[in-house]
Design an enzyme around this catalytic site. Sequence first.
Site, mmCIF file in Angstrom:
data_model
loop_
_atom_site.group_PDB
_atom_site.id
_atom_site.type_symbol
_atom_site.label_atom_id
_atom_site.label_comp_id
_atom_site.label_asym_id
_atom_site.label_seq_id
_atom_site.Cartn_x
_atom_site.Cartn_y
_atom_site.Cartn_z
ATOM 1 C CD GLU A 175 35.063 34.298 52.807
ATOM 2 O OE1 GLU A 175 35.480 35.225 53.530
ATOM 3 O OE2 GLU A 175 34.237 34.448 51.893
ATOM 4 C CG ASP B 263 35.077 39.661 44.755
ATOM 5 O OD1 ASP B 263 34.344 38.708 45.024
ATOM 6 O OD2 ASP B 263 34.681 40.691 44.169
ATOM 7 C CG ASP C 123 36.351 35.990 48.418
ATOM 8 O OD1 ASP C 123 35.703 35.077 48.967
ATOM 9 O OD2 ASP C 123 35.820 37.017 47.944
#
Length: 191
Positions: free
Chosen positions: A78, A151, A18
């Site tokens: 992502e 996260d 992420d």
Amino acid sequence: MSKEGKKPTKEKIILGIDPGTNIMGYGLILVEGNKYSLLQFGVIHLKKYSGHELKLKKIFERITGLIDEFHPDAVALEAPFYGENVQSMLKLGRAQGVAMAAALAREIPIAEYSPKKVKQSVTGNGNASKEQVAQMLKTLLHIKELPKLLDATDALAVAICHHFHDGRLQTRGRTAGWKSFLEENPGRLKG
């Protein structure tokens, strides 16, 4: 072939990332057939570093370190969401690019998934909150205690999404490749 006549189940490790410029989440899962389990997850704290270039260096070093330690078969990231602040988007794109470069430097295939695709894959709802994603992962991966910084669970969600999609590269929610491009864009190539 094993004695029972079945092919042995191939193991693979997926590193989910992420991207972030202050906090970058990472998560590693082990996949054996259709089963998956948690290897490790956490965050890379970057706020303490002054200067964007130093943060990028630390991202590269830490992702390379995770790759060298766990030898993942794939890295899933992502995709940055589009915000109003162009400078933030530029910095986030650089952070993602450096993480990609770390994987590519070790010749590990990468895939990218939209935030909506990740949430949809894990919770069934593309508009799920970070907390809902974390709770679902707690159940799926038997996590005893969720981290304070989600996260890390977001990165695990990216890895799980990659597993669920069997590693097919995603672009704007569709499987990438020439065949799908031609199917989605008839008449684009004229011969």
